[in-house]
Motif scaffolding. Structure first.
Motif, PDB file in Angstrom:
ATOM      1  N   UNK A 116      24.573   4.916  90.527  1.00 54.31           N
ATOM      2  CA  UNK A 116      23.849   3.894  89.996  1.00 54.31           C
ATOM      3  C   UNK A 116      23.949   2.684  90.496  1.00 54.31           C
ATOM      4  N   UNK A 117      25.161   2.219  90.948  1.00 49.36           N
ATOM      5  CA  UNK A 117      25.494   0.744  91.577  1.00 49.36           C
ATOM      6  C   UNK A 117      24.388   0.806  92.654  1.00 49.36           C
ATOM      7  N   UNK A 118      24.501   1.561  93.631  1.00 48.63           N
ATOM      8  CA  UNK A 118      23.778   1.594  94.863  1.00 48.63           C
ATOM      9  C   UNK A 118      22.376   1.431  94.615  1.00 48.63           C
ATOM     10  N   UNK A 119      21.779   2.124  93.300  1.00 48.18           N
ATOM     11  CA  UNK A 119      20.338   2.039  93.274  1.00 48.18           C
ATOM     12  C   UNK A 119      20.062   0.752  92.436  1.00 48.18           C
ATOM     13  N   UNK A 120      21.062   0.014  91.826  1.00 47.22           N
ATOM     14  CA  UNK A 120      20.536  -1.220  91.123  1.00 47.22           C
ATOM     15  C   UNK A 120      21.157  -2.465  91.625  1.00 47.22           C
ATOM     16  N   UNK A 121      21.708  -2.182  92.867  1.00 48.69           N
ATOM     17  CA  UNK A 121      22.172  -3.378  93.511  1.00 48.69           C
ATOM     18  C   UNK A 121      21.302  -3.803  94.841  1.00 48.69           C
ATOM     19  N   UNK A 122      21.197  -5.018  95.225  1.00 50.34           N
ATOM     20  CA  UNK A 122      20.471  -5.493  96.331  1.00 50.34           C
ATOM     21  C   UNK A 122      21.498  -5.726  97.543  1.00 50.34           C
ATOM     22  N   UNK A 123      22.855  -5.606  97.223  1.00 48.91           N
ATOM     23  CA  UNK A 123      23.844  -5.634  98.270  1.00 48.91           C
ATOM     24  C   UNK A 123      24.180  -4.648  98.777  1.00 48.91           C
ATOM     25  N   UNK A 124      24.623  -4.210 100.161  1.00 51.39           N
ATOM     26  CA  UNK A 124      25.230  -3.174 100.734  1.00 51.39           C
ATOM     27  C   UNK A 124      26.614  -2.876  99.947  1.00 51.39           C
ATOM     28  N   UNK A 125      26.923  -1.717  99.674  1.00 60.45           N
ATOM     29  CA  UNK A 125      28.226  -1.415  99.005  1.00 60.45           C
ATOM     30  C   UNK A 125      29.333  -0.542 100.021  1.00 60.45           C
ATOM     31  N   UNK A 126      30.291  -1.181 100.447  1.00 60.67           N
ATOM     32  CA  UNK A 126      31.321  -0.247 101.414  1.00 60.67           C
ATOM     33  C   UNK A 126      31.980   0.638 100.208  1.00 60.67           C
ATOM     34  N   UNK A 127      31.736   2.100 100.937  1.00 58.32           N
ATOM     35  CA  UNK A 127      32.163   3.083 100.014  1.00 58.32           C
ATOM     36  C   UNK A 127      33.599   3.471 100.326  1.00 58.32           C
ATOM     37  N   UNK A 128      34.585   3.479  99.562  1.00 58.23           N
ATOM     38  CA  UNK A 128      36.170   3.664  99.800  1.00 58.23           C
ATOM     39  C   UNK A 128      36.271   5.080 100.044  1.00 58.23           C
ATOM     40  N   UNK A 129      35.442   6.097  99.652  1.00 57.93           N
ATOM     41  CA  UNK A 129      35.858   7.541  99.961  1.00 57.93           C
ATOM     42  C   UNK A 129      35.427   7.717 101.957  1.00 57.93           C
ATOM     43  N   UNK A 130      34.653   7.132 102.165  1.00 54.25           N
ATOM     44  CA  UNK A 130      33.951   7.126 103.533  1.00 54.25           C
ATOM     45  C   UNK A 130      35.413   6.445 104.332  1.00 54.25           C
ATOM     46  N   UNK A 131      35.618   5.312 103.861  1.00 54.07           N
ATOM     47  CA  UNK A 131      36.819   4.745 104.568  1.00 54.07           C
ATOM     48  C   UNK A 131      38.133   5.561 104.610  1.00 54.07           C
ATOM     49  N   UNK A 132      38.421   6.460 103.679  1.00 53.89           N
ATOM     50  CA  UNK A 132      39.368   7.252 103.679  1.00 53.89           C
ATOM     51  C   UNK A 132      39.177   8.389 104.411  1.00 53.89           C
ATOM     52  N   UNK A 133      37.961   8.996 104.468  1.00 52.79           N
ATOM     53  CA  UNK A 133      37.770  10.067 105.442  1.00 52.79           C
ATOM     54  C   UNK A 133      38.140   9.740 106.673  1.00 52.79           C
ATOM     55  N   UNK A 134      37.477   8.679 107.216  1.00 50.55           N
ATOM     56  CA  UNK A 134      37.522   8.169 108.588  1.00 50.55           C
ATOM     57  C   UNK A 134      38.960   8.057 108.877  1.00 50.55           C
ATOM     58  N   UNK A 135      39.865   7.731 108.190  1.00 56.11           N
ATOM     59  CA  UNK A 135      41.290   7.775 108.546  1.00 56.11           C
ATOM     60  C   UNK A 135      41.908   9.063 108.611  1.00 56.11           C
ATOM     61  N   UNK A 136      41.490   9.982 107.787  1.00 55.69           N
ATOM     62  CA  UNK A 136      41.888  11.412 107.790  1.00 55.69           C
ATOM     63  C   UNK A 136      41.357  12.102 109.032  1.00 55.69           C
ATOM     64  N   UNK A 137      40.055  11.853 109.240  1.00 49.15           N
ATOM     65  CA  UNK A 137      39.545  12.653 110.422  1.00 49.15           C
ATOM     66  C   UNK A 137      40.152  12.242 111.754  1.00 49.15           C
ATOM     67  N   UNK A 138      40.405  10.830 111.808  1.00 48.63           N
ATOM     68  CA  UNK A 138      40.973  10.002 112.916  1.00 48.63           C
ATOM     69  C   UNK A 138      42.507  10.812 113.344  1.00 48.63           C
ATOM     70  N   UNK A 139      42.993  11.100 112.350  1.00 50.19           N
ATOM     71  CA  UNK A 139      44.365  11.665 112.487  1.00 50.19           C
ATOM     72  C   UNK A 139      44.248  12.892 112.614  1.00 50.19           C
ATOM     73  N   UNK A 140      43.247  13.649 112.424  1.00 51.60           N
ATOM     74  CA  UNK A 140      43.272  15.207 112.906  1.00 51.60           C
ATOM     75  C   UNK A 140      43.648  15.979 111.688  1.00 51.60           C
ATOM     76  N   UNK A 141      43.684  15.598 110.516  1.00 47.72           N
ATOM     77  CA  UNK A 141      44.108  16.444 109.262  1.00 47.72           C
ATOM     78  C   UNK A 141      42.702  17.425 108.845  1.00 47.72           C
ATOM     79  N   UNK A 142      42.892  18.352 108.319  1.00 48.39           N
ATOM     80  CA  UNK A 142      42.015  19.096 107.870  1.00 48.39           C
ATOM     81  C   UNK A 142      41.977  19.452 106.288  1.00 48.39           C
ATOM     82  N   UNK A 143      43.390  19.556 105.553  1.00 48.63           N
ATOM     83  CA  UNK A 143      43.418  19.834 104.465  1.00 48.63           C
ATOM     84  C   UNK A 143      44.012  18.512 103.637  1.00 48.63           C
ATOM     85  N   UNK A 144      43.466  18.065 102.692  1.00 51.21           N
ATOM     86  CA  UNK A 144      43.773  16.762 102.016  1.00 51.21           C
ATOM     87  C   UNK A 144      44.283  17.058 100.691  1.00 51.21           C
ATOM     88  N   UNK A 145      45.604  16.400 100.034  1.00 47.89           N
ATOM     89  CA  UNK A 145      45.948  16.454  98.764  1.00 47.89           C
ATOM     90  C   UNK A 145      45.272  15.191  97.967  1.00 47.89           C
TER      91      UNK A 145
END
Length: 207
Positions: free
Chosen positions: A94-123
């Motif tokens: 909803x936010x992305x659809x109704x906002x004219x500003x790009x939004x940084x997504x916290x899940x993507x930032x989290x995933x980048x850190x997890x993948x960089x460290x080589x983990x596959x199973x996340x709690x």
């Protein structure tokens, strides 16, 4: 230099953490003398209105409130924005659809850190909305091919209740830290290689 907009007040203790972290990151990356600072604009929400809509399952109302703050940030000169809260990304579509500003997504930032460290199973520890919803776990699974384990049972209840009854009010108790430790150990016992603290206040609690 880009101007970063922050939607804060969700809840206010996390806003302090985001403000501090961004300034420290800027200092480290620019190797400044400590006097130069990034361009930031903070919009403060009324968390009581957000939580009322959340508890009723009215995520479009949550999105409407947050998209309104994004509009305020744009009017103030922000080039992009983020939410100083994990749970509220539940309303990301909803936010992305109704906002004219790009939004940084916290899940993507989290995933980048997890993948960089080589983990596959996340709690994953999070509010009830986070661990029962799709925005966090499904995004990790589908976009990054990660296995996600979420807190359950008494651990899930302890975490959610602590967030809204204590942490969001800037109350951090040793006994609550012990409960979070038990919740993290339970995820590790189930196979988690790394535990994501899916709420800013969680990191403030467990250090």
């Amino acid at each position: 230099m880009k101007t970063i907009g922050i939607v804060g007040g969700i809840a206010w203790p996390s806003s302090l953490f985001f403000y501090k972290a961004i300034n420290e990151y800027f200092k480290d990356r620019t190797q400044s003398n400590g006097l130069h600072t990034p361009n930031l604009i903070l919009a403060q929400t009324n968390f009581a209105l957000i939580e009322e809509a959340q508890s009723e399952g009215n995520w479009d109302d949550v999105g409407r409130l947050l998209a309104g703050e994004a509009a305020n940030l744009k009017a103030a000169g922000a080039d992009l924005f983020l939410l100083a809260c994990n749970t509220l990304y539940t309303a990301d579509e909803y936010i992305i659809k109704h906002s004219e500003l790009p939004m940084l997504h916290i899940v993507d930032a989290t995933a980048n850190k997890v993948v960089q460290r080589g983990y596959k199973t996340v709690g994953l520890l999070g509010s009830r909305y986070t661990i029962t919803g799709a925005y966090f776990a499904d995004r990790l699974k589908k976009k990054n091919n990660l296995k996600v384990l979420v807190a359950d049972g008494v651990h899930a209840r302890n975490v959610h209740n602590a967030l809204y009854q204590e942490l969001a009010k800037n109350i951090f108790l040793p006994e609550t830290r012990t409960k979070f430790k038990a919740a993290m150990e339970a995820l590790v016992a189930r196979g988690a290689e790394i535990v994501v603290l899916g709420c800013t206040e969680f990191g403030m609690l467990v250090k």
